[in-house]
Design a protein around this motif. Sequence first.
Motif, PDB file in Angstrom:
ATOM      1  N   SER A 187       0.833  -1.196   0.000  1.00 20.99           N
ATOM      2  CA  SER A 187       0.000   0.000   0.000  1.00 20.99           C
ATOM      3  C   SER A 187       0.871   1.251   0.000  1.00 20.99           C
ATOM      4  O   SER A 187       1.527   1.565   0.989  1.00 20.99           O
ATOM      5  CB  SER A 187      -0.912  -0.017   1.238  1.00 20.99           C
ATOM      6  OG  SER A 187      -1.543   1.225   1.433  1.00 20.99           O
ATOM      7  N   GLY A 188       0.878   1.972  -1.145  1.00 16.53           N
ATOM      8  CA  GLY A 188       1.677   3.187  -1.205  1.00 16.53           C
ATOM      9  C   GLY A 188       1.390   4.010  -2.439  1.00 16.53           C
ATOM     10  O   GLY A 188       0.982   3.479  -3.467  1.00 16.53           O
ATOM     11  N   GLY A 189       1.622   5.279  -2.327  1.00 14.69           N
ATOM     12  CA  GLY A 189       1.537   6.131  -3.495  1.00 14.69           C
ATOM     13  C   GLY A 189       2.802   5.974  -4.324  1.00 14.69           C
ATOM     14  O   GLY A 189       3.786   5.385  -3.877  1.00 14.69           O
ATOM     15  N   ILE A 190       2.778   6.489  -5.530  1.00 10.13           N
ATOM     16  CA  ILE A 190       4.020   6.507  -6.294  1.00 10.13           C
ATOM     17  C   ILE A 190       4.549   7.935  -6.162  1.00 10.13           C
ATOM     18  O   ILE A 190       4.895   8.341  -5.045  1.00 10.13           O
ATOM     19  CB  ILE A 190       3.807   6.014  -7.751  1.00 10.13           C
ATOM     20  CG1 ILE A 190       2.900   4.758  -7.775  1.00 10.13           C
ATOM     21  CG2 ILE A 190       5.160   5.636  -8.350  1.00 10.13           C
ATOM     22  CD1 ILE A 190       2.637   4.190  -9.143  1.00 10.13           C
ATOM     23  N   SER A 191       4.604   8.738  -7.213  1.00  8.34           N
ATOM     24  CA  SER A 191       5.158  10.076  -7.027  1.00  8.34           C
ATOM     25  C   SER A 191       4.178  10.967  -6.275  1.00  8.34           C
ATOM     26  O   SER A 191       3.017  11.068  -6.631  1.00  8.34           O
ATOM     27  CB  SER A 191       5.507  10.698  -8.386  1.00  8.34           C
ATOM     28  OG  SER A 191       4.353  10.925  -9.167  1.00  8.34           O
ATOM     29  N   HIS A 192       4.642  11.558  -5.205  1.00  3.04           N
ATOM     30  CA  HIS A 192       3.910  12.650  -4.571  1.00  3.04           C
ATOM     31  C   HIS A 192       4.820  13.379  -3.590  1.00  3.04           C
ATOM     32  O   HIS A 192       5.652  12.775  -2.925  1.00  3.04           O
ATOM     33  CB  HIS A 192       2.605  12.195  -3.899  1.00  3.04           C
ATOM     34  CG  HIS A 192       2.729  11.145  -2.840  1.00  3.04           C
ATOM     35  ND1 HIS A 192       3.199   9.877  -3.054  1.00  3.04           N
ATOM     36  CD2 HIS A 192       2.380  11.177  -1.525  1.00  3.04           C
ATOM     37  CE1 HIS A 192       3.149   9.162  -1.942  1.00  3.04           C
ATOM     38  NE2 HIS A 192       2.672   9.935  -0.990  1.00  3.04           N
ATOM     39  N   TRP A 193       4.640  14.681  -3.562  1.00  4.47           N
ATOM     40  CA  TRP A 193       5.413  15.552  -2.698  1.00  4.47           C
ATOM     41  C   TRP A 193       4.527  15.950  -1.520  1.00  4.47           C
ATOM     42  O   TRP A 193       3.371  16.335  -1.703  1.00  4.47           O
ATOM     43  CB  TRP A 193       5.890  16.770  -3.477  1.00  4.47           C
ATOM     44  CG  TRP A 193       7.097  16.488  -4.325  1.00  4.47           C
ATOM     45  CD1 TRP A 193       8.382  16.868  -4.049  1.00  4.47           C
ATOM     46  CD2 TRP A 193       7.153  15.779  -5.570  1.00  4.47           C
ATOM     47  NE1 TRP A 193       9.224  16.434  -5.048  1.00  4.47           N
ATOM     48  CE2 TRP A 193       8.497  15.763  -5.991  1.00  4.47           C
ATOM     49  CE3 TRP A 193       6.181  15.140  -6.362  1.00  4.47           C
ATOM     50  CZ2 TRP A 193       8.918  15.136  -7.162  1.00  4.47           C
ATOM     51  CZ3 TRP A 193       6.592  14.521  -7.537  1.00  4.47           C
ATOM     52  CH2 TRP A 193       7.941  14.519  -7.934  1.00  4.47           C
ATOM     53  N   LEU A 225      17.115   1.651  -7.172  1.00  5.62           N
ATOM     54  CA  LEU A 225      16.884   3.094  -7.144  1.00  5.62           C
ATOM     55  C   LEU A 225      17.465   3.684  -5.857  1.00  5.62           C
ATOM     56  O   LEU A 225      17.209   3.184  -4.768  1.00  5.62           O
ATOM     57  CB  LEU A 225      15.385   3.394  -7.218  1.00  5.62           C
ATOM     58  CG  LEU A 225      14.642   2.892  -8.456  1.00  5.62           C
ATOM     59  CD1 LEU A 225      13.157   3.258  -8.351  1.00  5.62           C
ATOM     60  CD2 LEU A 225      15.240   3.456  -9.738  1.00  5.62           C
ATOM     61  N   SER A 226      18.217   4.744  -5.994  1.00  7.70           N
ATOM     62  CA  SER A 226      18.789   5.386  -4.808  1.00  7.70           C
ATOM     63  C   SER A 226      17.751   6.273  -4.137  1.00  7.70           C
ATOM     64  O   SER A 226      16.804   6.749  -4.782  1.00  7.70           O
ATOM     65  CB  SER A 226      20.010   6.223  -5.181  1.00  7.70           C
ATOM     66  OG  SER A 226      19.623   7.370  -5.924  1.00  7.70           O
ATOM     67  N   ASP A 227      17.953   6.529  -2.851  1.00  3.44           N
ATOM     68  CA  ASP A 227      17.039   7.425  -2.143  1.00  3.44           C
ATOM     69  C   ASP A 227      17.067   8.819  -2.762  1.00  3.44           C
ATOM     70  O   ASP A 227      16.027   9.474  -2.874  1.00  3.44           O
ATOM     71  CB  ASP A 227      17.423   7.506  -0.661  1.00  3.44           C
ATOM     72  CG  ASP A 227      17.059   6.248   0.105  1.00  3.44           C
ATOM     73  OD1 ASP A 227      16.404   5.354  -0.482  1.00  3.44           O
ATOM     74  OD2 ASP A 227      17.443   6.144   1.287  1.00  3.44           O
ATOM     75  N   ALA A 228      18.250   9.274  -3.170  1.00  3.67           N
ATOM     76  CA  ALA A 228      18.354  10.598  -3.773  1.00  3.67           C
ATOM     77  C   ALA A 228      17.553  10.671  -5.066  1.00  3.67           C
ATOM     78  O   ALA A 228      16.877  11.673  -5.343  1.00  3.67           O
ATOM     79  CB  ALA A 228      19.823  10.937  -4.037  1.00  3.67           C
ATOM     80  N   TYR A 229      17.612   9.610  -5.855  1.00  2.00           N
ATOM     81  CA  TYR A 229      16.863   9.572  -7.114  1.00  2.00           C
ATOM     82  C   TYR A 229      15.363   9.589  -6.850  1.00  2.00           C
ATOM     83  O   TYR A 229      14.608  10.310  -7.517  1.00  2.00           O
ATOM     84  CB  TYR A 229      17.245   8.320  -7.899  1.00  2.00           C
ATOM     85  CG  TYR A 229      16.492   8.166  -9.209  1.00  2.00           C
ATOM     86  CD1 TYR A 229      16.925   8.826 -10.356  1.00  2.00           C
ATOM     87  CD2 TYR A 229      15.343   7.375  -9.292  1.00  2.00           C
ATOM     88  CE1 TYR A 229      16.237   8.700 -11.551  1.00  2.00           C
ATOM     89  CE2 TYR A 229      14.648   7.245 -10.486  1.00  2.00           C
ATOM     90  CZ  TYR A 229      15.095   7.896 -11.608  1.00  2.00           C
ATOM     91  OH  TYR A 229      14.409   7.783 -12.793  1.00  2.00           O
ATOM     92  N   LEU A 231      13.762  10.723  -4.165  1.00  2.00           N
ATOM     93  CA  LEU A 231      13.343  12.004  -3.613  1.00  2.00           C
ATOM     94  C   LEU A 231      13.268  13.073  -4.699  1.00  2.00           C
ATOM     95  O   LEU A 231      12.357  13.908  -4.701  1.00  2.00           O
ATOM     96  CB  LEU A 231      14.310  12.436  -2.512  1.00  2.00           C
ATOM     97  CG  LEU A 231      14.196  11.664  -1.194  1.00  2.00           C
ATOM     98  CD1 LEU A 231      15.378  11.979  -0.285  1.00  2.00           C
ATOM     99  CD2 LEU A 231      12.886  11.969  -0.488  1.00  2.00           C
ATOM    100  N   GLU A 232      14.190  13.039  -5.644  1.00  2.19           N
ATOM    101  CA  GLU A 232      14.193  14.044  -6.707  1.00  2.19           C
ATOM    102  C   GLU A 232      13.063  13.816  -7.701  1.00  2.19           C
ATOM    103  O   GLU A 232      12.415  14.767  -8.145  1.00  2.19           O
ATOM    104  CB  GLU A 232      15.527  14.021  -7.451  1.00  2.19           C
ATOM    105  CG  GLU A 232      15.596  15.034  -8.593  1.00  2.19           C
ATOM    106  CD  GLU A 232      16.920  15.011  -9.329  1.00  2.19           C
ATOM    107  OE1 GLU A 232      17.029  15.716 -10.351  1.00  2.19           O
ATOM    108  OE2 GLU A 232      17.845  14.301  -8.883  1.00  2.19           O
ATOM    109  N   ASN A 233      12.809  12.568  -8.040  1.00  2.00           N
ATOM    110  CA  ASN A 233      11.858  12.253  -9.110  1.00  2.00           C
ATOM    111  C   ASN A 233      10.485  11.811  -8.627  1.00  2.00           C
ATOM    112  O   ASN A 233       9.517  11.920  -9.372  1.00  2.00           O
ATOM    113  CB  ASN A 233      12.450  11.169 -10.012  1.00  2.00           C
ATOM    114  CG  ASN A 233      13.665  11.633 -10.758  1.00  2.00           C
ATOM    115  OD1 ASN A 233      13.553  12.302 -11.778  1.00  2.00           O
ATOM    116  ND2 ASN A 233      14.848  11.310 -10.246  1.00  2.00           N
TER     117      ASN A 233
END
Length: 279
Positions: A187-193, A225-229, A231-233
Amino acid sequence: MGKIVGAFLVPHAPVMYVAPEAPPQAQRDAVRNAFETCAQRLKALDPTTVIIIGSDHYMLFGTHCLPSYLIGTGDVDGPIDQLPGLKRTVLQNNEALATHIAERGREDGFDWAVGRSLTVDHAISIPQHLIVEPLRAAGMDIKTIPVYLACGVDPYIKLKRAAELGAQIRRAVESFPADERVAVIGSGGISHWVGSAQMGRVNQDFDREVIDFALSGKLEGLCGLSDAYILENGGEGGMEVRTFACAMGAVPGARGELLGYEAVPQWVTGLGFVQLHSD
């Protein structure tokens, strides 16, 4: 003996309940239909227990305690963050199986934190409400085991460790002495800020990348996938793909079937629905 019969990757966007009419009608219908399809597919698997893997939103666990991964082994209710149309209710836990997973984990190098009295948040309650409860209302006796991963704030559980945890769940289920048909829901979203200036942005390229890993069964790609990637994308909320890695780890080698995808800025996230077909 227990058996994992399949898995799903689904969203848990709370704004669906807060502003249900905000997106265009076509998108609202598509998301609703995708949840209904997941419920129908779950019914076809005839599960006795569903394990819902959710993400900590810094709501249940805060500065006083931030477990990397936790399983509810006792009384469960929720959500703690009550939303319009989502009332706080009791979830019927499979305490014996949940306890077995935790105990087997400690023998297997996984030191589970346990919740013997746990009030879950919307990460568990939304898939429970939209996918599991319709089947219970129709007379199916399905129990729910909640699992939480550290996805909300650092220190995040490593993606690889989340996948390994899914594999440990599988081994524990298969060693359970009673017959259980277990389905897993990541259970999770994909991209969201979340709570930042970019809130409302949806990155469809990132979403499709994550979905493609699930469709092709490339768990190593997702874990690469890196955490930095991310968080950015994918934003802060994109760190929730750890729940997908965990679910994929529970059905190794499974290829996914896309049941729906909508980019919905009005609900501040990309909503993806994938069924992972077990062997």
